[in-house]
Write a protein that holds these residues in place. Structure first.
Motif, PDB file in Angstrom:
ATOM      1  N   TRP A 199     -13.866   2.618  -0.261  1.00 51.06           N
ATOM      2  CA  TRP A 199     -13.140   2.211  -1.473  1.00 51.06           C
ATOM      3  C   TRP A 199     -14.086   1.881  -2.610  1.00 51.06           C
ATOM      4  CZ3 TRP A 199      -8.840   4.338  -1.095  1.00 51.06           C
ATOM      5  CH2 TRP A 199      -8.191   4.432   0.146  1.00 51.06           C
ATOM      6  N   ARG A 251      -3.891   9.703   6.618  1.00 48.62           N
ATOM      7  CA  ARG A 251      -2.728   9.291   5.828  1.00 48.62           C
ATOM      8  C   ARG A 251      -3.063   8.035   5.037  1.00 48.62           C
ATOM      9  NH1 ARG A 251       2.454   6.422   6.156  1.00 48.62           N
ATOM     10  NH2 ARG A 251       1.682   5.038   7.772  1.00 48.62           N
ATOM     11  N   LEU A 277      -7.036   0.323   1.193  1.00 55.06           N
ATOM     12  CA  LEU A 277      -6.680  -0.485   2.366  1.00 55.06           C
ATOM     13  C   LEU A 277      -7.717  -0.299   3.457  1.00 55.06           C
ATOM     14  CD1 LEU A 277      -4.486  -2.083   4.178  1.00 55.06           C
ATOM     15  CD2 LEU A 277      -3.824   0.196   4.936  1.00 55.06           C
ATOM     16  N   GLU A 311      -3.561   9.351  11.343  1.00 51.48           N
ATOM     17  CA  GLU A 311      -3.178   8.090  10.715  1.00 51.48           C
ATOM     18  C   GLU A 311      -4.241   7.645   9.694  1.00 51.48           C
ATOM     19  OE1 GLU A 311      -0.484   6.769  10.685  1.00 51.48           O
ATOM     20  OE2 GLU A 311      -0.679   4.653  10.172  1.00 51.48           O
ATOM     21  N   TYR A 319       0.817  -1.218   0.000  1.00 51.91           N
ATOM     22  CA  TYR A 319       0.000   0.000   0.000  1.00 51.91           C
ATOM     23  C   TYR A 319       0.855   1.275   0.000  1.00 51.91           C
ATOM     24  CZ  TYR A 319      -4.071   2.865   1.254  1.00 51.91           C
ATOM     25  OH  TYR A 319      -5.086   3.785   1.268  1.00 51.91           O
ATOM     26  N   VAL A 352       1.530   6.359  -0.256  1.00 51.11           N
ATOM     27  CA  VAL A 352       0.127   5.960  -0.187  1.00 51.11           C
ATOM     28  C   VAL A 352      -0.691   6.646  -1.290  1.00 51.11           C
ATOM     29  CG1 VAL A 352      -1.972   5.991   1.218  1.00 51.11           C
ATOM     30  CG2 VAL A 352       0.211   5.393   2.268  1.00 51.11           C
ATOM     31  N   PRO A 353      -0.528   7.968  -1.496  1.00 56.92           N
ATOM     32  CA  PRO A 353      -1.307   8.598  -2.567  1.00 56.92           C
ATOM     33  C   PRO A 353      -1.091   7.934  -3.923  1.00 56.92           C
ATOM     34  CG  PRO A 353      -0.356  10.284  -1.175  1.00 56.92           C
ATOM     35  CD  PRO A 353       0.211   8.980  -0.709  1.00 56.92           C
ATOM     36  N   ALA A 395       2.419   2.409   2.636  1.00 58.59           N
ATOM     37  CA  ALA A 395       2.481   2.994   3.970  1.00 58.59           C
ATOM     38  C   ALA A 395       3.844   2.730   4.605  1.00 58.59           C
ATOM     39  CB  ALA A 395       1.371   2.438   4.862  1.00 58.59           C
ATOM     40  N   VAL A 417      -3.142   4.740  -3.926  1.00 54.01           N
ATOM     41  CA  VAL A 417      -4.576   5.038  -4.008  1.00 54.01           C
ATOM     42  C   VAL A 417      -4.930   5.484  -5.422  1.00 54.01           C
ATOM     43  CG1 VAL A 417      -6.399   6.571  -3.199  1.00 54.01           C
ATOM     44  CG2 VAL A 417      -4.800   5.574  -1.563  1.00 54.01           C
ATOM     45  N   GLN A 451      -6.781   3.641  12.933  1.00 53.74           N
ATOM     46  CA  GLN A 451      -6.145   3.847  11.637  1.00 53.74           C
ATOM     47  C   GLN A 451      -7.136   4.083  10.506  1.00 53.74           C
ATOM     48  OE1 GLN A 451      -3.967   0.023  11.574  1.00 53.74           O
ATOM     49  NE2 GLN A 451      -2.138   1.285  11.566  1.00 53.74           N
TER      50      GLN A 451
END
Lengths: 506, 356
Positions: A418, B230, A341, B227, A309, A331-332, A311, A335, A349
């Protein structure tokens, strides 16, 4: 075995009721605990387990019913009274103080001292003895608790219970924060306790666990006892599910249709490595396929998912979506390329708990709805409503704060996020953690439905059964290495464990 | 097994809780939202006005004095609006007062003023804004990419910017000689001073930015759960930098206003302004832990403090008494805020047991 020479019950609860501001949390609960037994209390989220515990530990006072302790009717006016009686409670959020040492935590509230001066040596010596009794003599009394794992914090919490003259320990879902290896250890400790005549009330909704550790079971549904003192060995899994949910749950895992071998490869992972964690991980996921990552805790399953992912930044290897290689550690980028995720810790999270459902659903897409930076909340709300309906998310109110939803519905928010984004790849880390039995089947069905619609899915779970039941193909992982890659139908739970054990031995 | 008959009630707390439906009438949803929280502040402000009117009569209740209160509020107000964004995102900026001081000094350097005389007074404004934004950029980069805790990073800037301002100015006061600049800054528009207009504009722009734009949504999301933001794909680090630049920019605007009001730049401008700003923001209802911010609350918070000051001055009361009153107000406001926060969260089953 109890029938022959039934000992006097240690604790007897009869028909207790409890009401909170208009909500009847307990409508009549019975419980009878014998000395030295592990008595499991089961029930779905919201069934009233927590209220029952808090009543027994003196946090709440019951409105009606009676509590008997060693044959005498009693009331438990406060937490101290419960401790004085010999009832200790281990809450899910462990009540240890991170900044203090192991020994200081064990004697918190009843320090060994004279004239305000602590007996450090004596405290440490007694602490060591208590830890030995729990089979954890290796744990140093002077270690700072903050540096310990969740499992060891539990041990400290239990040692604290032992440090008083405790006859009953209530454990509120103690395994929820542990991995399977640690759970085995927890069970060993629980048996040590019961061997010493201490009774344990074990709260859980994991059926497999209860079979392993429990002697007898009581079930609560909607604040009422539906069964009390059943024998663990004589009660079937289906019967327990029926008692908990009020309905029959068959085939928890939905049947998958085989993925055609010409289905396009959507996600490709090549020789992925994260130094110090895992190396040489390669696999592919086709459209419509569910790939499961199975392995014990510490096998680095989640790390692999987080590296895919972006991260975490891969030290080498590549991840590509539909042939396009992703920039590592972003991450961007993941995505944008179409990976979503659902993280392991939903609350810390995944969600902004005080924000409404719809803003949580559009957290990855609100920019898309906006026009040159100007938000379009109406469009966001509509998109959220569509998913709420499609996923049967309850309550179906897009303005409800995410905090007020059950675990299963919070999980649906993340799926909805998502789905709105339309990512062709979904990474699901522990999709049913904290989700109760009834809602699990629903989540499983949803995941399968998404796959059937063409999404490529990776599932990580600490429950091997879940991975095997849900996935088409499974990667068995041990210590950061893929040791087997095969069809899920070729494996069973023992097979996976065998593989992992062999892997470790080599 | 007992089969007690009890009144039917949904056992699931999440299912029984009532929450404002989207179709609730506008007034209701206003009162339940930030508007309702602001209502308490408006009442407090009205009470202060009543006290002022009773103790000082016409000396307090006249248009000229109202403008005095607003003028007094305007500079700290602009700073507070910038700080509101940072706090909403869960950060903190202790350096805004020092940065404002530094900006007044740099904008009034002889060389800058000379260049401004040759070109336009706008140059002084641009220099002040650039100093503010630049300091904010340093804060943001150190915090977001250097992983330094915001409290420490901006504390360093608080000390450092003040020191730099003293070094540059030689601790002397630098008079603004550019008459065009002073004329603009001290002018009235529709009977209201330019400083107050700037405050008003900043408030409206701030409200819009926080509540109606993707920038604002990112800010609130990051404050609510960094988080999760992010992992949802939001570029958190970059946004944090923008936020501190914004706070610095607000300090730069405040510096321009300060030059207009005092006609001089000095390293002592803006002393302890960071604390006044944080107090106004928190009293206004923005959560210090982030995730919830209100520009309207901040504006009201600033007005409450400036009205308080005015009432005290009108009654010739000691500034020490005033400081004491400020302290009390901050504590009371935060206590009330926690009450509000708690009542908002009763829905997650934290209800006190009802006595039977």
């Amino acid at each position: 075995m109890f029938e022959e020479d039934q000992p006097r019950p240690l604790l007897e609860v009869r028909g207790i009721t409890k009401q909170f501001a208009g909500v009847q949390a307990l409508k009549g609960v019975d419980l009878q605990v014998l000395p030295g037994e592990v008595h499991c209390v089961m029930g779905q989220n919201g069934a009233g387990k927590s209220t029952l515990i808090k009543t027994l530990s003196g946090v709440h006072q019951p409105d009606g019913g009676e509590i008997r302790w060693e044959g005498k009717e009693i009331s438990i006016p406060g937490p101290t009274a419960a401790l004085d009686l010999g009832i200790a409670t281990m809450y899910q959020e462990l009540d240890v103080v991170d900044g203090l040492s192991v020994a200081e935590n064990i004697f918190l509230g009843h320090e060994r001292a004279s004239g305000g001066v602590l007996h450090v040596k004596k405290t440490n010596a007694i602490a060591r003895t208590l830890l030995k009794r729990l089979g954890h003599g290796g744990l140093s009394p002077s270690t700072e608790v903050g540096t310990l794992s969740a499992a060891n914090k539990q041990i400290v919490s239990m040692a604290r219970a032992l440090s008083r003259d405790t006859k009953l320990i209530i454990m509120d879902e103690p395994s929820a924060i542990l991995d399977s290896g640690e759970v085995a250890n927890l069970f060993r400790v629980v048996r040590e306790l019961t061997a010493q005549g201490i009774a344990v009330v074990y709260i859980s909704h994991r059926l497999e666990e209860i079979r392993q550790i429990g002697d007898r079971i009581s079930v609560i549904k909607d604040g009422r006892s539906t069964a009390s003192g059943l024998s663990v060995t004589d009660t079937s899994r289906a019967e327990l599910i029926r008692l908990m949910t009020g309905r029959d749950v068959e085939n928890v895992f939905p049947e998958g249709t085989p993925v055609p071998s010409d289905a396009p490869i959507v996600l490709k992972v090549d020789n992925l490595e994260l130094a110090g964690h895992f190396e040489d991980v390669s696999f592919t996921v086709r459209a419509g396929e569910i790939v499961g990552l199975a392995g014990l805790v510490g096998s680095k399953r989640s790390e692999i998912l987080e590296t895919i992912y972006g991260a975490r930044k891969a030290s080498s290897g590549t991840v590509s979506v539909n042939g396009k290689v992703l920039r590592p550690g972003s991450v961007p980028a993941a995505v944008d390329a179409g990976i979503g995720l659902s993280p392991e810790e939903r609350k810390s999270q995944g969600l902004i708990l005080d924000e409404p459902i719809f803003k949580n659903v559009t957290l990855s897409t609100f920019e898309r709805f906006a026009r040159s930076g100007y938000l379009n909340e109406k469009a966001e709300r509509n998109a959220a409503r569509e998913q709420i309906a499609a996923l049967e998310l309850r309550p179906a109110d897009p303005d409800r704060p995410a905090r007020t939803l059950s675990g299963g519905n919070q999980q649906k928010i993340l799926l909805a996020r998502w789905l709105v984004h339309g990512t062709p790849v979904l990474l699901l880390d522990e999709p049913t953690r904290g989700v109760d039995v009834g809602a699990r089947a629903e989540i499983y069905a949803l995941i399968r439905k998404l796959a059937t619609a063409g999404t490529a899915i990776i599932v990580v779970s600490s429950e091997i059964e879940e991975v095997l039941g849900l996935a088409d193909n499974v990667l068995v992982i041990d210590d950061g290495t893929v040791i087997t890659q095969t069809k899920a139908s070729d494996l069973d739970e023992h097979g996976v464990l065998d593989l992992v054990m062999k892997g470790s031995a080599a | 097994m007992s089969e007690q008959k009890t009144k039917v009630a949904e056992p699931r707390i999440d299912a029984s809780a009532d929450h404002s439906a989207p179709k609730a009438n506008p007034l209701q949803s206003f009162l339940k939202g930030s508007g309702g929280r602001s209502l308490g502040l408006v009442i407090a402000l009205v009470l202060l006005f009543v006290v002022g009117a009773i103790t000082s009569g016409d000396r307090f209740l006249n248009p000229e004095n109202m403008l005095t209160i607003l003028r007094y509020a305007s500079i700290i107000g602009v700073i507070s609006i910038g700080v509101t964004f940072v706090i909403t995102a869960g950060g903190i900026d202790l350096s805004v007062g020092s940065v404002m001081g530094l900006a007044t000094v740099v904008a009034t350097l002889t060389s800058v003023q000379l260049a401004a005389t040759q070109s336009s007074w706008i140059l002084m404004v641009l220099v002040a804004l650039a100093v503010g934004a630049g300091a904010g950029l340093i804060n943001g980069v150190v915090i977001a990419y250097g992983n330094v805790v915001a409290f420490i990073a901006t504390l360093a800037m608080l000390v450092g910017a003040r020191g730099l301002a003293e070094l540059i100015s030689g601790r002397s006061t630098q008079i603004v000689v550019n008459q065009d600049f002073l004329q603009v800054m001290r002018a009235d528009f529709l009977g209201v001073p330019v400083l107050v207009w700037i405050f008003l504009l900043a408030a409206v722009a701030g409200w819009f930015l926080l509540n109606r734009t993707t920038f604002g949504r990112r800010t609130i999301a990051i404050g609510g759960n960094l988080e999760a933001s992010r992992l949802a794909g939001i570029k958190v680090k970059r946004h944090l930098v923008y936020l501190y630049v914004l706070a610095g920019l607000a300090a730069g605007i405040a510096a321009v206003m300060m030059l207009g009001r005092t006609t001089a730049g000095t390293s002592t401008h803006g002393l302890l302004y960071e604390l006044d700003a944080i107090a106004a923001v928190v009293v206004g209802g923005t959560l210090l832990i982030g995730g919830r911010g209100t520009i309207m609350g901040t504006v009201l918070g600033v007005l409450i403090f400036s009205t308080l000051t005015n009432v005290f001055i009108q009654n010739n009361l000691d500034t020490s008494v005033q400081a004491l009153a400020k302290g009390v107000i901050i504590v009371v406001a935060v206590l009330l805020q926690q009450r509000f926060a708690a009542s908002g969260k009763t829905r997650r089953a934290k209800t006190k047991p009802a006595k039977a």
